[in-house]
Write a protein that holds these residues in place. Sequence first.
Motif, short mmCIF file in Angstrom:
data_model
loop_
_atom_site.label_atom_id
_atom_site.label_comp_id
_atom_site.label_asym_id
_atom_site.label_seq_id
_atom_site.Cartn_x
_atom_site.Cartn_y
_atom_site.Cartn_z
N PRO A 143 0.93 -1.15 -0.01
CA PRO A 143 0.04 0.14 -0.07
C PRO A 143 0.85 1.31 0.06
O PRO A 143 0.45 2.37 -0.51
N MET A 144 2.11 1.28 0.60
CA MET A 144 2.83 2.58 0.79
C MET A 144 3.54 2.83 -0.74
O MET A 144 4.03 4.03 -1.02
N LEU A 145 3.29 2.12 -1.72
CA LEU A 145 3.75 2.62 -3.02
C LEU A 145 2.71 3.51 -3.83
O LEU A 145 3.03 4.36 -4.46
N ALA A 146 1.59 3.69 -3.03
CA ALA A 146 0.54 4.80 -3.58
C ALA A 146 0.82 5.91 -2.56
O ALA A 146 1.48 5.92 -1.47
N THR A 147 0.23 6.93 -2.70
CA THR A 147 0.04 7.91 -1.89
C THR A 147 -0.56 7.72 -0.62
O THR A 147 -1.88 7.31 -0.45
N ALA A 194 21.00 -0.14 0.28
CA ALA A 194 19.98 -0.40 -0.98
C ALA A 194 18.80 0.48 -0.64
O ALA A 194 18.23 1.24 -1.53
N LEU A 195 18.20 0.42 0.73
CA LEU A 195 17.07 1.42 0.80
C LEU A 195 17.24 2.63 0.83
O LEU A 195 16.43 3.50 0.47
N ASN A 196 18.17 3.25 1.36
CA ASN A 196 19.07 4.62 1.32
C ASN A 196 18.97 5.08 -0.29
O ASN A 196 18.55 6.08 -0.61
N TRP A 197 19.42 4.08 -1.17
CA TRP A 197 19.84 4.68 -2.50
C TRP A 197 18.49 4.70 -3.06
O TRP A 197 18.32 5.79 -3.79
N ILE A 198 17.52 3.85 -2.61
CA ILE A 198 16.05 4.10 -3.11
C ILE A 198 15.36 5.02 -2.92
O ILE A 198 14.68 5.94 -3.64
N ILE A 199 15.57 5.57 -1.69
CA ILE A 199 14.95 6.79 -0.91
C ILE A 199 15.43 7.89 -1.61
O ILE A 199 14.73 8.93 -2.17
N VAL A 200 16.65 7.95 -1.81
CA VAL A 200 17.45 9.08 -2.18
C VAL A 200 17.09 9.50 -3.86
O VAL A 200 16.82 10.34 -4.27
N HIS A 201 17.31 8.36 -4.53
CA HIS A 201 17.16 8.39 -6.12
C HIS A 201 15.53 8.23 -6.68
O HIS A 201 15.56 8.44 -7.88
N HIS A 202 14.83 7.58 -5.77
CA HIS A 202 13.43 7.19 -6.10
C HIS A 202 12.55 7.95 -5.22
O HIS A 202 12.11 8.94 -5.36
N SER A 203 12.29 7.30 -4.31
CA SER A 203 11.41 7.81 -3.02
C SER A 203 11.17 6.88 -2.02
O SER A 203 11.58 5.83 -2.17
N TRP A 204 10.89 7.32 -0.62
CA TRP A 204 10.51 6.30 0.20
C TRP A 204 9.53 5.32 0.09
O TRP A 204 9.59 4.29 0.74
N HIS A 205 8.43 5.77 -0.75
CA HIS A 205 7.66 4.79 -1.21
C HIS A 205 8.14 3.62 -1.70
O HIS A 205 7.74 2.26 -1.38
N TRP A 206 9.00 3.48 -2.78
CA TRP A 206 9.57 2.44 -3.20
C TRP A 206 10.39 1.61 -2.32
O TRP A 206 10.80 0.27 -2.53
N ALA A 207 10.99 2.26 -1.38
CA ALA A 207 11.98 1.35 -0.32
C ALA A 207 10.90 0.36 0.43
O ALA A 207 11.33 -0.82 0.49
#
Length: 431
Positions: free
Chosen positions: A94-98, A156-169
């Motif tokens: 569910p966190m992939l959505a707003t 890995a999660l921090n890279w996703i947060i920085v380059h994509h968003s916390w949702h994708w983490a």
Amino acid sequence: MTVQDRPLKGAWGMTGLLFLFMLINFGDKVVVGLAKGPISEELNLSPEEYGLLASSFFFLFAVSAVVVGFVANRIKTRWVLLAMAIIWSLVQFPMLATVNLEVLMACRIVLGAGEGPAAAVAMHATYKWFPDRLRGLPTAILAQGAALGVIVTVPALNWIIVHHSWHWAFGALGIAGLLWAVLWLIFGREGTLVDRPADGGSRDARIPYRYLLTCPSIVAAACTCFAAYWGLSLGLTWFTSYLREGLGYSQQEAGTFTILPWIFGFFVVMIGGFISQRLSAKGVSSRIARGVFPAGTLILGGCFMPFVGGLPSPALNLALLIFGSAIGSTVYVVLPMIVSELTPQPQRAAMLATSGAFYTLAGIIAPFIMGKVIQDAATVVAGYEFGYLIMGCLMIAGGLIGFLFIRPEADRKRLARHMTPALAIQTVSAV
């Protein structure tokens, strides 16, 4: 079912799968703390609101741990572990959505309910493959799933947060959980090792739970772990933000440094577990090997915590915080071994879960208290420092309780008197 003095064939393979299980478990735990900044900015959270969000993971954690612990006494751990992994995975998507704060909290509460029994059930499953005298190393390995769960997933999660968003983490963790569930469904098996009954007694020996739940060694070990888990839960939820807000590091730097306490803790737990097992193998009493030794390291760590923030450079303060918070990590290895030593096997899963449920209550209290302290302090930095002072005092108190009251040999004799009349034998032996 057989009784023997060496691990069953395939024991280390199952230990490896359960290690991965715990690795994902702690990746799930740390993601909110790692993404504290972006989440707070997007949802406009105050420190107190974020503290409540961080605590919400533990709202049903203890209750679920106890309930599932009793279930695991009767149902094969293979299926219990599979069900938990599926719940963990699905609740991340569910966190992939707003989402708003309420939805995020609801998902974290369900996730906590799914993960509450994880450590106890994983330990119970592992102990079906190893005799008591050889449980130190596999216990330490499972405990290191926690450390490596942070060490491996945080970059890995921090890279996703920085380059994509916390949702994708969150989404990435859901995918990892599903992959583990598939592996477990294919390769997971149930151990058949039974602890040796002393003096030829029955394997079905039981002790009334009122005596087990009030056993001084078990209660003291749980109190010691409560103090240690206070620090662990702050590490999962507030450590990264302290590096950013208290020590001035960037999100990228803070995410990188977040793994340092867990790297140090990895070596502490592996070495501590090895020392505890070697002491037991050489005939040193459980009071020393599983009580005095780990409790002493927790006291040592607590003595350093009041000085966090008082050193002249961010690097020195970081080093002090890492050492103080992680040096007592051996307590997580010895608690399940103490419970296993004193509890008949048919009751072991429930007692592991119940003791774990008690000490993980610190996860509800600690993040919220830290948020409250920060919000009410004159400055953010002063709030963090006072929060770590509280943590140090609790570690010293918890360590002293363990130092004084963990006495497995005496309690094993006491508990033997409370077995059912037909099975009036000594409880599961330490060796």
